[in-house]
Design a protein around this motif. Structure first.
Motif, PDB file in Angstrom:
ATOM      1  N   GLU A 129       0.720  -1.158   0.011  1.00 47.95           N
ATOM      2  CA  GLU A 129      -0.012  -0.077  -0.076  1.00 47.95           C
ATOM      3  C   GLU A 129       0.913   1.323   0.110  1.00 47.95           C
ATOM      4  OE1 GLU A 129      -2.586  -0.672   3.594  1.00 47.95           O
ATOM      5  OE2 GLU A 129      -4.076  -1.385   1.966  1.00 47.95           O
ATOM      6  N   PRO A 130       0.442   2.114  -1.001  1.00 48.02           N
ATOM      7  CA  PRO A 130       1.352   3.317  -0.911  1.00 48.02           C
ATOM      8  C   PRO A 130       1.099   4.471   0.119  1.00 48.02           C
ATOM      9  CG  PRO A 130      -0.499   3.519  -2.482  1.00 48.02           C
ATOM     10  CD  PRO A 130      -0.566   2.231  -1.824  1.00 48.02           C
ATOM     11  N   GLY A 131       2.134   5.177   0.791  1.00 45.40           N
ATOM     12  CA  GLY A 131       1.843   6.208   1.499  1.00 45.40           C
ATOM     13  C   GLY A 131       2.580   7.739   0.771  1.00 45.40           C
ATOM     14  N   PHE A 132       2.118   8.693   1.137  1.00 43.07           N
ATOM     15  CA  PHE A 132       2.394  10.040   0.542  1.00 43.07           C
ATOM     16  C   PHE A 132       2.981  11.110   1.475  1.00 43.07           C
ATOM     17  CE2 PHE A 132      -0.348   7.632  -2.084  1.00 43.07           C
ATOM     18  CZ  PHE A 132       0.360   7.742  -3.370  1.00 43.07           C
ATOM     19  N   GLU A 133       4.198  11.638   1.192  1.00 40.24           N
ATOM     20  CA  GLU A 133       4.352  12.686   2.074  1.00 40.24           C
ATOM     21  C   GLU A 133       4.808  13.736   1.074  1.00 40.24           C
ATOM     22  OE1 GLU A 133       7.654  13.802   5.796  1.00 40.24           O
ATOM     23  OE2 GLU A 133       7.169  11.582   5.069  1.00 40.24           O
ATOM     24  N   ARG A 134       4.232  15.148   1.227  1.00 45.59           N
ATOM     25  CA  ARG A 134       4.870  16.139   0.817  1.00 45.59           C
ATOM     26  C   ARG A 134       6.141  16.868   1.665  1.00 45.59           C
ATOM     27  NH1 ARG A 134       0.967  19.168  -2.581  1.00 45.59           N
ATOM     28  NH2 ARG A 134       2.638  20.707  -3.061  1.00 45.59           N
ATOM     29  N   VAL A 135       7.189  17.265   0.805  1.00 44.48           N
ATOM     30  CA  VAL A 135       8.404  17.603   1.379  1.00 44.48           C
ATOM     31  C   VAL A 135       9.076  18.855   0.559  1.00 44.48           C
ATOM     32  CG1 VAL A 135      10.566  16.754   2.496  1.00 44.48           C
ATOM     33  CG2 VAL A 135       8.680  15.219   2.043  1.00 44.48           C
ATOM     34  N   SER A 136       9.646  19.369   1.200  1.00 47.53           N
ATOM     35  CA  SER A 136      10.452  20.753   0.330  1.00 47.53           C
ATOM     36  C   SER A 136      11.451  20.083  -0.509  1.00 47.53           C
ATOM     37  CB  SER A 136      10.723  21.767   1.133  1.00 47.53           C
ATOM     38  OG  SER A 136      11.975  21.344   1.838  1.00 47.53           O
ATOM     39  N   GLY A 137      11.799  20.507  -1.696  1.00 47.90           N
ATOM     40  CA  GLY A 137      12.865  19.872  -2.367  1.00 47.90           C
ATOM     41  C   GLY A 137      14.192  19.627  -1.911  1.00 47.90           C
ATOM     42  N   PRO A 138      14.587  20.771  -1.124  1.00 45.79           N
ATOM     43  CA  PRO A 138      16.020  20.607  -0.434  1.00 45.79           C
ATOM     44  C   PRO A 138      16.026  19.741   0.772  1.00 45.79           C
ATOM     45  CG  PRO A 138      15.431  23.197  -0.972  1.00 45.79           C
ATOM     46  CD  PRO A 138      14.024  22.243  -1.102  1.00 45.79           C
ATOM     47  N   ASP A 139      14.911  19.660   1.283  1.00 49.90           N
ATOM     48  CA  ASP A 139      14.895  18.477   2.550  1.00 49.90           C
ATOM     49  C   ASP A 139      14.686  17.066   2.049  1.00 49.90           C
ATOM     50  OD1 ASP A 139      15.212  20.694   4.367  1.00 49.90           O
ATOM     51  OD2 ASP A 139      12.916  20.892   4.523  1.00 49.90           O
ATOM     52  N   LEU A 140      14.279  16.813   0.939  1.00 52.35           N
ATOM     53  CA  LEU A 140      13.821  15.526   0.570  1.00 52.35           C
ATOM     54  C   LEU A 140      14.874  14.416   0.697  1.00 52.35           C
ATOM     55  CD1 LEU A 140      11.592  14.594  -2.554  1.00 52.35           C
ATOM     56  CD2 LEU A 140      13.373  13.127  -1.899  1.00 52.35           C
ATOM     57  N   GLY A 141      16.126  14.607   0.358  1.00 58.24           N
ATOM     58  CA  GLY A 141      17.145  13.712   0.792  1.00 58.24           C
ATOM     59  C   GLY A 141      17.297  13.227   1.999  1.00 58.24           C
ATOM     60  N   LYS A 142      17.336  14.173   3.032  1.00 60.41           N
ATOM     61  CA  LYS A 142      17.393  13.986   4.374  1.00 60.41           C
ATOM     62  C   LYS A 142      16.175  12.888   4.981  1.00 60.41           C
ATOM     63  CE  LYS A 142      20.528  17.250   6.560  1.00 60.41           C
ATOM     64  NZ  LYS A 142      20.883  18.221   7.349  1.00 60.41           N
ATOM     65  N   ARG A 143      15.048  13.400   4.400  1.00 60.24           N
ATOM     66  CA  ARG A 143      13.528  13.075   4.914  1.00 60.24           C
ATOM     67  C   ARG A 143      13.605  11.465   4.297  1.00 60.24           C
ATOM     68  NH1 ARG A 143      10.701  11.941   8.738  1.00 60.24           N
ATOM     69  NH2 ARG A 143       8.343  11.240   8.201  1.00 60.24           N
ATOM     70  N   PHE A 144      14.104  11.304   3.170  1.00 64.66           N
ATOM     71  CA  PHE A 144      14.040   9.842   2.573  1.00 64.66           C
ATOM     72  C   PHE A 144      14.901   8.910   3.446  1.00 64.66           C
ATOM     73  CE2 PHE A 144      14.013   8.117  -2.055  1.00 64.66           C
ATOM     74  CZ  PHE A 144      13.703   6.875  -1.677  1.00 64.66           C
ATOM     75  N   ALA A 145      16.291   9.423   3.881  1.00 63.12           N
ATOM     76  CA  ALA A 145      16.695   8.630   4.809  1.00 63.12           C
ATOM     77  C   ALA A 145      16.162   8.468   6.102  1.00 63.12           C
ATOM     78  CB  ALA A 145      18.295   9.119   4.955  1.00 63.12           C
ATOM     79  N   GLU A 146      15.431   9.418   6.655  1.00 67.82           N
ATOM     80  CA  GLU A 146      14.933   9.388   8.030  1.00 67.82           C
ATOM     81  C   GLU A 146      13.745   8.213   7.869  1.00 67.82           C
ATOM     82  OE1 GLU A 146      15.617  13.853   9.229  1.00 67.82           O
ATOM     83  OE2 GLU A 146      13.845  13.296   8.737  1.00 67.82           O
ATOM     84  N   ILE A 147      12.816   8.265   6.908  1.00 64.72           N
ATOM     85  CA  ILE A 147      11.726   7.358   6.999  1.00 64.72           C
ATOM     86  C   ILE A 147      12.271   6.022   6.788  1.00 64.72           C
ATOM     87  CG2 ILE A 147      10.054   9.230   5.782  1.00 64.72           C
ATOM     88  CD1 ILE A 147      10.284   7.574   3.474  1.00 64.72           C
ATOM     89  N   LEU A 148      13.445   5.737   5.882  1.00 65.75           N
ATOM     90  CA  LEU A 148      13.779   4.172   6.185  1.00 65.75           C
ATOM     91  C   LEU A 148      14.474   3.778   7.516  1.00 65.75           C
ATOM     92  CD1 LEU A 148      15.387   4.279   2.337  1.00 65.75           C
ATOM     93  CD2 LEU A 148      13.038   3.474   3.123  1.00 65.75           C
ATOM     94  N   ASP A 149      15.127   4.794   7.978  1.00 68.55           N
ATOM     95  CA  ASP A 149      15.585   4.387   9.354  1.00 68.55           C
ATOM     96  C   ASP A 149      14.445   4.277  10.542  1.00 68.55           C
ATOM     97  OD1 ASP A 149      18.192   4.707   8.626  1.00 68.55           O
ATOM     98  OD2 ASP A 149      18.573   6.755   9.145  1.00 68.55           O
ATOM     99  N   ALA A 150      13.319   4.822  10.162  1.00 73.76           N
ATOM    100  CA  ALA A 150      12.449   4.957  11.261  1.00 73.76           C
ATOM    101  C   ALA A 150      11.284   3.675  11.376  1.00 73.76           C
ATOM    102  CB  ALA A 150      11.510   6.207  11.079  1.00 73.76           C
ATOM    103  N   ASP A 151      11.314   3.119   9.890  1.00 73.45           N
ATOM    104  CA  ASP A 151      10.289   2.032   9.459  1.00 73.45           C
ATOM    105  C   ASP A 151      10.723   1.198   8.757  1.00 73.45           C
ATOM    106  OD1 ASP A 151       8.179   1.029   8.980  1.00 73.45           O
ATOM    107  OD2 ASP A 151       6.882   2.653   8.271  1.00 73.45           O
ATOM    108  N   ALA A 152      10.869   0.094   9.438  1.00 73.74           N
ATOM    109  CA  ALA A 152      11.597  -1.078   8.698  1.00 73.74           C
ATOM    110  C   ALA A 152      10.748  -1.850   7.694  1.00 73.74           C
ATOM    111  CB  ALA A 152      12.225  -1.919   9.818  1.00 73.74           C
TER     112      ALA A 152
END
Length: 497
Positions: free
Chosen positions: A235-258
């Motif tokens: 099932e897909p989940g969607f999150e709006r993120v500012s362009g400059p913040d997307l890289g850090k946020r990408f890594a954060e969601i993978l670290d937080a949710d196995a």
């Protein structure tokens, strides 16, 4: 939603709601000026081959397609073709669909082998499968789907060859993996002297490491053994993120949710808000894993979507509409899909049919912590060019601990960019200039670029992006003393190291 993938659905809705607007907003202009490349001809009745760029016409002496099972006559046939090329003093290179863009699958004046095979044997107990080098990922998905499994990693589209994916060490969008090579257990390869060897992390290790991302320069792979994983409903989940913040946020969601199994990002490419906004899409297992439907592709829906995708050329209005579809309409209508269906998309459905333009890919790899700097440099360089950026897809690539020419020496965000380029001298010159500037700035922030695309980097940039390139070239000469296996990448870059 087993019969229609989310990727297809969003593309199809874009086409449906935007077709009229796409035809009435600013239409793309025709290319003008001298054509690039100049008309090419094969000498003495030779054969002219090209790759996905449509900009690398190459005259070759011989082109042979092999479809036979690698456990049968295919190996002997390939060995004989290699010996023939050696006897004639010609280079030799193997290929599949030739989706590279700088002649990496072409041997000027040489013999080119195209592998197009079907053989696959799966072992559910060990969760591995053996497959012919020339099998396409569409074949892999179909065969594994029938027994409830899925390839652990494959390229983002299904019309590439399996061994070719290993030879460019391509990655996909299943997460917490490095390139596809990280999921290869072993392979069999024909060396220049005709010996047929097995390579793995325990046997012929140096050959294994050099052939992974080695662009066919060490031998002809005949078959591979790879990891497979259970297919599942996601099932897909969607999150709006500012362009400059997307890289850090990408890594954060993978670290937080196995539980996240697949993920990718997008950036808004309209010129008036270039890379300001981003979107992260992540896939987690659905509660209901019963009665998984057979893998399907998007078919008609993706073909319809081509029109609106192509109407982005020269039109911020269409780009705005596509971004609204991705970020506002899409999340409200998206549903679950199987892992196999999500990956079962051919690249050809969005193919450019304009004879005056061609699609050119770039890919850059940067640390998540430096992604904001990447966004800033892209804002400086890309809008100032004549190039038409139609799409950016972001993926997470883990550390590559195997290949000699590694592009991910630490976890990276991969930015895959699709440009529409004029097939003119001015279009090519501008693309070369822009590419070198992007590479230079990416190197300055500790990143690198991907080698399968247009050969616009300087040799110095290649060496700085891939500091083991000279060692790679030395090993190539040691394993292939007669330099049988050659292509444009070797001739233009590595031969001089």
């Amino acid at each position: 939603m087993g019969h229609l993938t989310r990727r297809a659905l969003l593309a199809g809705v874009s086409a449906g709601v935007g077709l009229y607007a796409g035809r009435t907003l600013l239409a793309p202009t025709s290319a003008t000026g001298p054509v690039f490349p100049a008309e090419a001809q094969a000498d003495n009745g030779g054969i002219l081959l090209n790759d996905a760029s449509e900009l690398s016409p190459t005259a070759v002496a011989k082109h042979v397609v092999v479809t036979a099972d690698p456990r049968g006559e295919a190996v002997e046939n390939i060995r004989a073709l290699m010996a023939e090329a050696q006897g004639a003093g010609r280079p030799f290179i193997a290929s599949a669909a030739r989706h590279s863009m700088g002649g990496q699958s072409l041997a000027p004046g040489g013999s080119v082998l195209t592998l197009d095979q079907q053989w696959l044997e799966a072992d559910p107990a060990s969760r591995t499968y053996r497959v012919a080098a020339g099998a396409r990922w569409s074949t892999v998905i179909a065969r594994l789907d029938a027994i409830g499994f899925s390839p652990a990693v494959m390229q983002s589209n299904n019309d590439f060859g399996v061994a070719s994916t290993y030879c460019v060490n391509a990655h996909g969008w299943p997460v917490r993996f490095s390139g596809c090579g990280s999921t290869v257990r072993s392979l069999k390869m024909l060396l220049a002297d005709g010996t047929h060897v097995t390579c793995s992390r325990n046997e012929n290790v140096e050959l294994f490491r050099h052939a992974m991302g080695g662009y066919g320069l060490f031998g002809v792979i005949t078959e591979l053994e790879l990891d497979m994983v259970p297919n599942s409903r996601l099932e897909p989940g969607f999150e709006r993120v500012s362009g400059p913040d997307l890289g850090k946020r990408f890594a954060e969601i993978l670290d937080a949710d196995a539980s996240i199994q697949m993920a990718y990002g997008r950036l808004d490419v309209s010129l008036d808000r270039f890379f300001e906004d981003g979107l992260l899409i992540s896939y987690r297992p659905a509660a209901d894993q019963s009665d998984l439907p057979a893998a399907t592709g998007s078919g008609f829906v993706s073909r319809v979507s081509r029109e609106i995708f192509r109407r982005q050329v020269g039109s911020d209005g269409v780009k705005h509409m596509r971004w609204w579809t991705e970020t506002s309409l899409g999340p409200s209508i998206a549903g679950a899909s199987t892992r196999n269906s999500l990956m079962n998309e051919p690249v050809v459905t969005l193919d450019d049919l304009d004879p005056l333009r061609t699609d050119i890919l770039h890919e850059y790899f940067v640390a998540p912590s430096r992604f904001a700097e990447f966004v800033a440099l892209c804002r400086d360089v890309i809008p100032a060019s004549f190039q038409q950026l139609l799409n950016v897809t972001l993926r997470y690539v883990d550390t590559d601990r195997d290949s000699v020419l590694a592009y991910a020496t630490e976890p990276r965000i991969a930015a895959v960019m699709l440009f529409s380029q004029e097939k003119t001298v001015r279009g090519e010159a501008d693309m070369a200039r822009m590419t070198r500037e992007l590479i230079e700035r990416v190197l300055a922030i500790g990143g690198t670029y991907y080698l399968p695309y247009r050969p616009h980097a300087s040799i110095d940039q290649l060496v700085r992006g891939y500091p083991r390139a000279a060692s790679f070239a030395a090993s190539k000469r040691a394993f292939d003393k007669g330099l049988l296996f050659r292509n444009h990448l070797w001739d233009a870059y590595l031969a001089g190291l």
